[in-house]
Design a protein around this motif. Structure first.
Motif, mmCIF file in Angstrom:
data_model
loop_
_atom_site.group_PDB
_atom_site.id
_atom_site.type_symbol
_atom_site.label_atom_id
_atom_site.label_comp_id
_atom_site.label_asym_id
_atom_site.label_seq_id
_atom_site.Cartn_x
_atom_site.Cartn_y
_atom_site.Cartn_z
ATOM 1 N N PHE A 1 4.275 -1.657 3.196
ATOM 2 C CA PHE A 1 4.720 -1.863 4.579
ATOM 3 C C PHE A 1 5.280 -0.567 5.155
ATOM 4 N N SER A 2 6.175 0.053 4.394
ATOM 5 C CA SER A 2 6.846 1.263 4.863
ATOM 6 C C SER A 2 5.846 2.393 5.069
ATOM 7 N N LEU A 3 4.885 2.504 4.151
ATOM 8 C CA LEU A 3 3.875 3.548 4.260
ATOM 9 C C LEU A 3 3.051 3.378 5.536
ATOM 10 N N ILE A 4 2.626 2.141 5.811
ATOM 11 C CA ILE A 4 1.816 1.868 7.008
ATOM 12 C C ILE A 4 2.613 2.170 8.273
ATOM 13 N N ASN A 5 3.878 1.741 8.282
ATOM 14 C CA ASN A 5 4.728 1.980 9.455
ATOM 15 C C ASN A 5 4.860 3.476 9.746
ATOM 16 N N GLU A 6 5.036 4.273 8.683
ATOM 17 C CA GLU A 6 5.189 5.718 8.873
ATOM 18 C C GLU A 6 3.889 6.343 9.372
ATOM 19 N N ALA A 7 2.764 5.895 8.795
ATOM 20 C CA ALA A 7 1.464 6.438 9.216
ATOM 21 C C ALA A 7 1.211 6.133 10.689
ATOM 22 N N CYS A 8 1.522 4.915 11.115
ATOM 23 C CA CYS A 8 1.300 4.529 12.513
ATOM 24 C C CYS A 8 2.197 5.316 13.461
ATOM 25 N N SER A 9 3.442 5.505 13.058
ATOM 26 C CA SER A 9 4.378 6.207 13.941
ATOM 27 C C SER A 9 3.967 7.663 14.154
ATOM 28 N N GLU B 1 9.227 -5.809 4.724
ATOM 29 C CA GLU B 1 8.753 -4.876 5.743
ATOM 30 C C GLU B 1 9.416 -3.501 5.661
ATOM 31 N N GLN B 2 10.436 -3.376 4.835
ATOM 32 C CA GLN B 2 11.194 -2.124 4.795
ATOM 33 C C GLN B 2 10.829 -1.242 3.602
ATOM 34 N N GLU B 3 9.862 -1.672 2.776
ATOM 35 C CA GLU B 3 9.590 -0.902 1.566
ATOM 36 C C GLU B 3 8.108 -0.952 1.203
ATOM 37 N N GLY B 4 7.729 -0.167 0.203
ATOM 38 C CA GLY B 4 6.387 -0.204 -0.355
ATOM 39 C C GLY B 4 5.290 0.070 0.663
ATOM 40 N N SER C 1 -4.393 5.068 0.333
ATOM 41 C CA SER C 1 -3.244 4.909 -0.572
ATOM 42 C C SER C 1 -3.548 3.936 -1.705
ATOM 43 N N LEU C 2 -4.337 2.905 -1.432
ATOM 44 C CA LEU C 2 -4.648 1.902 -2.454
ATOM 45 C C LEU C 2 -5.799 2.335 -3.355
ATOM 46 N N GLY C 3 -6.872 2.841 -2.761
ATOM 47 C CA GLY C 3 -8.014 3.248 -3.553
ATOM 48 C C GLY C 3 -8.691 2.080 -4.249
ATOM 49 N N LEU C 4 -9.746 2.353 -4.965
ATOM 50 C CA LEU C 4 -10.508 1.315 -5.654
ATOM 51 C C LEU C 4 -9.642 0.554 -6.640
ATOM 52 N N GLU C 5 -8.846 1.265 -7.409
ATOM 53 C CA GLU C 5 -8.027 0.604 -8.430
ATOM 54 C C GLU C 5 -6.997 -0.327 -7.801
ATOM 55 N N GLY C 6 -6.411 0.101 -6.685
ATOM 56 C CA GLY C 6 -5.410 -0.736 -6.027
ATOM 57 C C GLY C 6 -6.010 -2.023 -5.500
ATOM 58 N N TYR C 7 -7.181 -1.922 -4.862
ATOM 59 C CA TYR C 7 -7.837 -3.126 -4.338
ATOM 60 C C TYR C 7 -8.293 -4.048 -5.466
ATOM 61 N N LEU C 8 -8.758 -3.476 -6.558
ATOM 62 C CA LEU C 8 -9.161 -4.302 -7.705
ATOM 63 C C LEU C 8 -7.972 -5.092 -8.251
ATOM 64 N N GLU C 9 -6.829 -4.439 -8.367
ATOM 65 C CA GLU C 9 -5.646 -5.129 -8.890
ATOM 66 C C GLU C 9 -5.159 -6.208 -7.922
ATOM 67 N N ASN C 10 -5.162 -5.901 -6.640
ATOM 68 C CA ASN C 10 -4.764 -6.909 -5.646
ATOM 69 C C ASN C 10 -5.705 -8.108 -5.676
ATOM 70 N N THR C 11 -7.000 -7.831 -5.776
ATOM 71 C CA THR C 11 -7.979 -8.914 -5.802
ATOM 72 C C THR C 11 -7.793 -9.781 -7.041
ATOM 73 N N ARG C 12 -7.543 -9.149 -8.163
ATOM 74 C CA ARG C 12 -7.305 -9.924 -9.387
ATOM 75 C C ARG C 12 -6.135 -10.879 -9.196
ATOM 76 N N LYS C 13 -5.055 -10.417 -8.600
ATOM 77 C CA LYS C 13 -3.864 -11.245 -8.400
ATOM 78 C C LYS C 13 -4.144 -12.427 -7.472
#
Length: 541
Positions: A145-153, A140-143, A403-415
């Motif tokens: 997670f950290s980006l989402i927390n900052e955007a929400c704040s 929750e303190q990095e990557g 932040s993820l974009g098409l390429e990020g979602y494709l890679e996550n889905t593959r995993k």
């Protein structure tokens, strides 16, 4: 002459009737029509109950209601019910001891953060151990997670209800909806080019909005005032909630042998009051895509709505298709699909409390809105159930997608797709288990014909895994997320060991919930099971 004949006949009939009725007591003549009306209403209620719940369920409810009239029986049932509720809660009552019930005399100021950190340490270790629940990988303190927390704040105090003030979050919401719609066929010619929607607080609200809009749309279009909705038994409980809230008669139809929505069975239930049918991609209990194309044709032919529940699959299936997975159609490219719900806070990796409801055109979506013209506070209109909404979550969803974009979602889905297939094959290698159906996505359900699967679940819980117990058939499932990608082998090992433990020592473990799930599955009086759940919730919040 003819009139005189009729008048004479009526006088004769009156005289005969009065002569016949003289033999009865006046009180009897008064009571007979009233009793006849009473029994007619009673018969009507019984037939309505049988029509809605079936003969068996209605008979069981009648027997149980009669038994409860016996002195002392209801008290005994309540006592036993409380024992089950206490067991469901575990040590829930003692956990509440010491919980604050009023404001502190002096505020904690900045020290409240330390207090919150201490409380957070008491949460269970969920990293990589929960079915679904947390979809983002890492800590929750990095990557991400950290980006989402900052955007929400950054947008913690914003509210899109005030369109002219917080124009940034209004823009974010519009773009989240548009980007989500593009994933689900809005750019294809078959969609009609009018796909529109809104963000909601989660899948349940998205479903509620789709059902409410469909109900009111069908009332306008076809004049339906006694709406009915048809869903497969595998459809999410949110539809029961929608039916309850919006006064819609709900028909649950059994799934076919492959655990998919049975199109023929659904067709048999369609009548002049049907407003909509439901399909899921995938169905949450078993991870199997319903035949959306066939359901779409059925809906289109009968002029009714088809809602597709993509809450779980909306941010996986479009990318899985791009990766080459052979998947059936499931979006607005299918004729007959009128609305879709999709959660951004699941595989979209957005903060919790973000979902999208989409409609084929504006004529349907307009029925989602509530406009008030006679309030002394001015003219008012709100798009969803909530008035004020947290702009922070909308901003977090926008940040996640951008932040993820098409390429990020494709890679996550593959995993996660690869991890899901490895997990499924691992389960199939355990002789005592069977996989329920053939999962299309990232959710794998499994049961057993040789060991108590709920006892296996209790053993897995003791090892730190938090899975979901299912019924019909008795089974458990795991929803694979990025948190699980590197722990699939650990899961299969623990699952194999748990099965062998139950096989060698059958019987519930102390403090486990297997007996409760087992008893609930066999309990014929589903009303009593419902009471148990209500009492559990009433004691939990």
């Amino acid at each position: 002459m003819e009139f005189h004949h009729i008048s004479s006949s009526l006088r004769q009939f009156r005289a005969s009737a009065n002569s016949y009725l003289l033999q009865f007591e006046p009180l009897a003549l008064l009571m007979i029509p009233l009793l006849t009306l009473f029994f007619a209403r009673l018969l009507h209620s019984m037939l309505a109950a049988v029509s809605e719940k079936g003969l068996k369920s209605s008979a069981v409810e009648l027997v149980m209601a009669s038994v409860k009239l016996v002195p002392g029986v209801q008290r005994y049932i309540d006592a036993e019910k409380q024992k089950v509720v206490d067991k469901l809660q575990g040590s829930g009552k003692s956990k509440r001891d010491g919980w604050r019930s009023e404001l502190p005399m002096a505020g904690l100021g900045g020290e409240v953060i330390d207090k919150m950190k201490d409380e957070k340490l008491k949460d269970v270790a969920w990293q990589g151990k929960c079915s679904g629940t947390v979809y983002i990988s890492g800590s929750e303190q990095e990557g991400h997670f950290s980006l989402i927390n900052e955007a929400c704040s950054m947008f913690a105090h914003t509210n899109p209800l005030h369109l002219g003030v917080f124009q940034s979050v209004v823009k974010f919401e519009t773009e989240v909806v548009a980007m989500t719609a593009a994933l689900l066929g809005s750019k294809e010619k078959a969609s009609g080019g009018q796909i529109c929607g809104n963000m909601t607080s989660g899948g349940t609200e998205s479903i509620l909005m789709a059902v409410k809009s469909s109900r009111d749309y069908m009332k306008t279009k076809k004049g339906i005032t006694n709406p009915e909705m048809i869903i497969p038994v595998s459809a999410h409980s949110a539809y029961d909630k929608a039916a309850h809230y919006f006064k819609i008669k709900l028909w649950r139809v059994p799934v076919d042998q492959d655990y998919k929505a049975d199109v023929k069975a659904i067709k048999c239930h369609i009548n002049r009051n049907t407003i909509m049918i439901i399909g899921s991609a995938p169905g949450f209990p078993h991870g199997i895509i319903d035949p959306i194309e066939e359901l779409g044709e059925l809906a289109y032919t009968h002029g009714i709505c088809l809602h597709v529940d993509l809450c779980l699959g909306g941010f996986v299936l479009p990318f899985a298709r791009k990766l080459g997975y052979p998947l059936p159609p499931f979006d607005f490219s299918v004729r007959g699909v009128t609305s879709i719900s999709v959660d951004v806070h699941k595989y979209g990796l957005a903060p919790k409390g973000t979902s999208v409801v989409l409609y084929r055109d504006h004529d349907i979506r307009k029925h989602q809105f509530v406009a008030v013209t006679e309030w002394t506070g001015g003219l008012y209109i709100s798009p969803t159930i909530a008035g004020s909404r947290p702009g922070a979550l909308i901003a977090g969803a926008w940040a996640a997608m951008m932040s993820l974009g098409l390429e990020g979602y494709l890679e996550n889905t593959r995993k996660i797709m690869e991890a899901s297939k490895r997990l499924e094959e691992g389960v199939r290698q355990i002789p005592e288990l069977f996989v329920v159906g053939r999962p299309d996505m990232t959710l794998v359900a499994f049961g057993s014909n040789s060991v108590d699967i709920f006892e296996v679940n209790d053993i897995m819980s003791s090892k730190g895994w938090h899975l979901n117990a299912l019924q019909r058939p008795n089974s458990i499932h795991i929803c694979v997320t990025l948190q699980h990608v590197n722990v699939i082998n650990d899961f299969i090992k623990d699952l194999t060991d748990s099965v062998q433990t139950v096989k060698a020592n059958p019987g519930p473990m102390k403090g486990g919930l297997a007996p409760i799930y087992g008893a609930a599955g066999k309990m014929p009086d589903r009303g009593m099971v419902q009471d148990l759940l209500v009492d559990f919730m009433d004691n939990s919040c």
